[in-house]
Structures are given as C-alpha cells and as structure tokens.
Write a protein that holds these residues in place. Structure first.
Motif: not given
Ligand code: SF4
Lengths: 213, 464
Positions: A80-101
C-alpha cells in the motif's frame, strides 16, 4: 508472526494524506474478540455502498466499484502506498490486523501515526517512510503500471521499481523484529531479573507507587 | 548536573535500558484488551503485577438502563466484549470497575479522579487518548493491543526515547477562551503530524492558570497533533487536586512523595529539541470545518478555498473534505444549521465542562430542530457531582438528555448513533469521516460553543 525481510509485490496507491484508523477499520468491527478475520472490512465505509457489521452476510453487500481495493488488479495488491500521516488517530491494532488479513505486507508513506507504526512492526507489516517526491513517483508508477512488481529488501533498505532503486532507513530494532519475527515478550522476560531489580529499588525510593489499587 | 526537561526526568527514572521502559500503571478497557489476554493465555503467561492494573468498560457501554448491568446491552457482540473484560479481570485478579459501579466512566476520566494517576509515574492504556494523564506530570502513552499484552506480561514497554517539544502559550486570552480553543489552535498551527515523534510539554501562564480539568483537556488532544505524550509540570494546582482525593491522602510516605513530586518540572535552562509559541492575545473560539482536527477556524473565518492547511497538500483532498462536510470554500461557519449536539468524551465531559454548559443554557430551551442533544458525563463521579449541584435539572429543563457515563457518541460504538449524513456539534476530539456515524459531519468545539449552538440550532458563540 510472519517474518518479512525480502518482499516483492504490486502496489495499491491511496493518493491521500491523513488516512486515520477509523477509516481503515470502522468502529463496528472493534467488538470482535480475535486478532484475525478483519480483511473483508478493511476500509469498509469506502469499500461498500451500504453499511454493514460483522454479522452482515458479505454477499448481501454491494461493493463500491470505484474504490481502489475493488478495482483489479489493485484488489490483489500487497504494497500500500499513501502520503502523509498514514494511520493517525485511534490506537486500534485492529486496523493493522485488517491490513494484514487483506494480504498487504508493506505500507509506504511519507509519515505514519506513531502507535500505528508500532502496531505494524508487531504484526509483520513493514512500514516504510519515503520522501514526498518518491511517494509521488511510486503513486504515479502504480497508476500507470498497475501490474508491475516492486521489490523491497528490508535488510539493505532498498526499494526497487521500474529500474529505479530507492534507499530507505528503518530502525535496526524494527528491522530485526520484522525479519526475525521474534516473540518480544519472551525476549523481555529474559531480562526479568533486571526488571525485578529495578522494581526493588523503586519500591524503596517511591513506595507510594506500589500500593494495591 | 545538567538541566533536564520533565520528559527526561520521567524517562530517566523509568528506563531499564535503552529500549525498555518500566510501566507503573496500566489502564484497560473492553475494546483493546481481549486479544492481549488471549495472548497471555495462549502462552500460559501470568500478569506481572496485577496491582498496577485497573479496568473499566467504557467504549461499547450503553448510556441508558445502567442498573441492568450487561443485561442492558442490546447488541450481543458488545455484550460479549464487556463480559469478556469481567472474565479476564476475574481470572487475573485485576481490579474492575464494572457497569453497575457508581465510579464507572471513561478510563481517562476515572483514572485521575480515583488517584490511580500519580505524578512521576508511567501510565499506558490501549487507547490513544492516554496522553490525558500527562496533566499530572505523568508520562502517559497510548499503545496497541500487542503492547498491552507485552506490558501485562513484563511490566515494561519496548520503546525508544521521544524528542521533546515545548509549547509555550503566551499572551492573555479573553474570558471566552477555553482549554479546547487552546489545543485546537495548537493543532491547526502545527498540523496533525506536527508533533509525531515528540513528547509535548505545555507551558506558560495560560497553562499555569488552568484547573486540572482544563489541563487534561489539553493533554488529551496531544495525540491529535501526532504526539505520543503531552505533559504539564507539577505545581500547586496539581497538588491541591491530588490532596482532594482520599486515596492519595492515604498513600504511604505521602510527605516524601510530595517532596519528590514538586521536582517534576522542567529545569529552568532545559533544552528542548523544538520550541513553539502560540500567542493567545487575539485568539477567538475555535470550531473545525473539516475531517481532520487540524481544520479549526473561528466562526467568522472563511474556510479554505484552495490548498492552505498544513497537512492537506492537494486540492483534491480539500475538495473531498468540503464535499464530505457539505460545505464550500469561502463559506463561514457562523449560523451553520446543526442537527445534533453532543457534550461528552474524555476531552470535555468533566464537571467544569458541564458547569459551563449548564450556566449558558439555564432558564432557556435548546432549539426544537435538534434531533439529539446529549450530555454524557465522563464518569459516575462527575454525574453525581453534577446532580448534587442541580446541573442535571438545568440541562434537562433546557431540553438535553442526561445520560450515564461512557464514550457514547464520541465514536458511536454503543447504540448512541447519529443519523446518516447529519451534522453534529461535538465536544469530542475527532471529526474523522464516519467517526460519529456513516457520513456524519462532525464539528469539534468547546462546551461553551456547544451550549450556545444547542440553543440556536446552529453554530454560534452567543445568544440569538
Ligand atoms: S471518549 Fe472517545 S476518545 Fe475518549 S476514550 Fe472514549 S472513544 Fe476514545
């Protein structure tokens, strides 16, 4: 944890800044109790036209055919390629689990939200920081040649595409975690004596910290 | 001895080696802890120090029918999650403040109230707004679930030292200016990634003059500027707040503790990696127009037409935000019609916030056009205190709903959901797309502006 040191894959360009973890995985999926099973809900609000939650049968949901994750071949992309400040905000690790899944193993951005960055390292997803120009050229490349391969060597810190080689840096401890996939808790428990010795001295100097709460 | 910043002092007193920081206190809630506990179980690992932990369900809890306990949670998935937290706490003998406990509330409101948050300690929680606790000269950081597991198992966090940034608020703000305006102004000045990699330390008369509640509002939103931590030095205000808490007064060797806590300030000539000054002389109340907390403006400033904010570096992104928010470039926010008002969240649901709202709406009624007008106290103690002062009656007579504590509409994980596409004036901390509900348009503002706006049914800072 999945180890990652050399990787080759195709790009998914997300030409935006400030993509927050609420967007990556919306709140209705934070009620799940496991670490897996989030891939179908990655970018849920943008990916589907109608709302849903973990109980909604996927077949009943209409996909937003204009969203990049639904457009072949990007829907099979792994970088995935994106610009500034990717993944800001909530600490939810669920976001990374979704990306990995979903199958994404590398995220390239100009900068990352700090907690998100650490969460990536813990889950074998490599977060790579590149300069603005370099990100722009990668996004451009992904738009022009959706199928083209990009290869990444984490050990050497080199990213190659279209005959170009870009160097990037990664903290040695992060590189180690990603490439060796070690159990960090096991590693830390190995210095257990040091931790206990520290506790003993703090117990003397600041006994009020160690009260039963 | 060389001069040190407060961050240096906190780091030095807790680092076991270059990458391991000892953690004194660990707050847990239902959303980010289940996977961590499962991890412990999978490896048959015990909790290192159960006495360092305190758990409170807050995110997915209903704000009505609280006396029913978990039976009052309609959503079976949320119910299971809250029950899982209780089971895990029982299993590991961790102190839990459950749904029916009159001290329950949002972790970041409850911790300080109960004296769980102490100066000179390190605190973590699987929640980005853990920075709130920094108001007590505490090093407080949000972490992900894997790190929750790491801290539970080892009492340490694997991390590296942050850079330091001093934020000096200078000048004298008018009476209308609240802590929320200060922090929104900082974020719009440095951008949402302006403090990435830094621990912020807030300084200046405007900070010294603030109550602990106001300081918590400011530290709370440090994460919205990208900072991992936000801290404020210990002073007489910190001390008198702490001395009001029975549990703190009863701490062993309190006098020695106080002596130590009084040293928890940056030394006079301490060097920061970066310093920034925000002048408050002509600051006006702030409201956000966009989908990032950095987009705050005054009610009368035209919102951007073209590229001009710190982080939004293309006009297509600007257009996307404007379209999402149903606004056009050049428009001002004053008198923009709103559908709902939410007074709540770990940013602005403490007693002072409720007092401000009650004072403004007393003897008046909120706009009949509002679909929802909710006041959700940050904790059971805030709720009881407000009731003691009669604020609940004032608010309800004005037309607000008076609910039980929790995160509620800040992220809408419970049943407090806003209708699709509606517009909400909110005292919370994030205006991200979809945060408060599908296509919901969030304007972040202070409790003061929320109160005036509720009366008018549109964004304003005065009576009609
Ligand atoms: S009130 Fe909002 S920001 Fe605070 S902890 Fe709850 S969900 Fe997070």
């Amino acid at each position: 944890m999945n180890k990652i040191s050399q990787f080759q894959g195709t790009l998914i360009p997300l030409d935006r800044s400030n993509i927050d973890t609420d967007a990556i995985l919306p709140k209705q999926y934070l009620k799940m109790l496991d670490k897996t099973g989030y891939g179908d809900f990655l970018f849920d609000d943008e990916r589907y036209l109608d709302p849903g939650d973990s109980e909604t049968p996927l077949q009943t949901r209409r996909k937003n055919q204009n969203f990049i994750l639904n457009i072949p071949p990007y829907n099979r992309g792994t970088i995935l390629v994106s610009k500034k400040n990717f993944g800001c905000g909530s600490s939810r690790e669920h976001a990374v689990w979704a990306i990995r899944d979903f199958g994404i193993r590398v995220i390239i951005a100009e900068s990352f939200g700090e907690i998100f960055f650490n969460n990536c390292i813990k889950n074998g997803v490599a977060p790579i920081i590149l300069g603005k120009e370099q990100v722009a050229s990668l996004i451009n490349f992904a738009n022009k040649k959706p199928d083209a391969q990009v290869s990444i060597n984490l050990t050497e810190g080199i990213l190659s595409f279209d005959g170009t080689h870009i160097t990037f840096s990664l903290h040695p401890s992060h590189r180690k975690s990603l490439s060796e996939g070690l159990d960090e808790i096991e590693e830390t428990l190995a210095i257990g004596d040091k931790i206990r010795a520290y506790e003993c001295s703090r117990l003397q100097s600041e006994p009020w910290v160690f009260v039963d709460f | 001895m060389s001069s040190k910043t407060l961050y240096d002092k906190l780091w030095n007193s807790h680092c076991i080696d270059e990458t391991h920081l000892y953690i004194d206190r660990h707050l847990l809630h239902e959303v980010t802890s289940p996977q961590a506990f499962s991890g412990l179980q999978m490896h048959s690992r015990p909790v290192w120090n159960k006495d360092s932990c305190l758990a409170v369900p807050d995110h997915a809890v209903p704000t009505r029918n609280r006396n029913l306990g978990t039976a009052g949670i309609v959503d079976p998935v949320a119910k299971k999650q809250v029950e899982r937290l209780s089971e895990n706490c029982l299993k590991h003998d961790i102190k839990l403040i459950d749904l029916t406990d009159n001290q329950q509330g949002i972790v970041h409101v409850v911790g300080p109230e109960l004296g769980f948050t102490l100066p000179g300690t390190t605190i973590v929680c699987g929640d980005s707004h853990t920075s709130t606790h920094g108001a007590f000269a505490t090093l407080a950081m949000g972490i992900g679930s894997s790190n929750v597991e790491h801290v539970l198992a080892t009492q340490t966090l694997k991390t590296t030292k942050l850079k330091t940034m001093a934020v000096r608020f200078t000048g004298t703000p008018t009476e209308a200016i609240t802590p929320k305006d200060l922090i929104l102004k900082l974020i719009s000045t440095i951008g949402t990634a302006g403090a990435t990699g830094y621990a912020l330390e807030y300084m200046g008369h405007a900070i010294t003059n603030l109550s602990m509640e106001g300081r918590m509002t400011i530290c709370n939103m440090s994460i919205e500027a990208g900072a991992t931590a936000g801290i404020i030095g210990y002073d007489a205000t910190t001390e008198s707040y702490l001395m009001g808490i029975p549990r703190v007064r009863e701490l062993p060797e309190l006098n020695r503790a106080l002596e130590y806590w009084r040293t928890l300030r940056s030394d006079e000539n301490a060097q920061f990696d970066k310093e920034i000054e925000i002048n408050l002389d002509s600051l006006e109340s702030q409201v956000t127009w966009g989908t990032s907390p950095e987009t705050s403006v005054t009610l009368d400033t035209p919102i951007p037409k073209a590229q001009c904010s710190n982080n939004t570096d293309s006009s297509s992104e600007l257009e996307r935000s404007l379209e999402y928010m149903g606004l056009y470039g050049g428009q001002t926010l004053r008198d923009l019609k709103i559908d709902s008002v939410f007074v709540g969240s770990c940013t602005n649901a403490r007693i002072e916030d409720l007092r401000i709202v009650a004072e403004i709406v007393q003897g008046r009624t909120i706009s009949p056009n509002l679909l929802y007008a909710l006041v959700v106290p940050g904790s059971g103690s805030v709720r009881r205190q407000a009731e003691k002062e009669g604020l609940d009656l004032i608010l309800q007579q004005a037309g607000f709903e008076w609910r039980s504590p929790g995160c509620s509409m800040c992220l809408g994980m419970n049943d407090d959901n806003l209708p699709e596409g509606s517009r909400c004036a909110s005292t919370s901390n994030r205006n991200f797309e979809g945060r408060q509900g599908k296509k919901v348009r969030t304007h972040l503002l202070s409790p003061r502006l929320a109160a005036y706006s509720a009366l008018a049914g549109k964004l304003t800072d005065k009576y009609e």
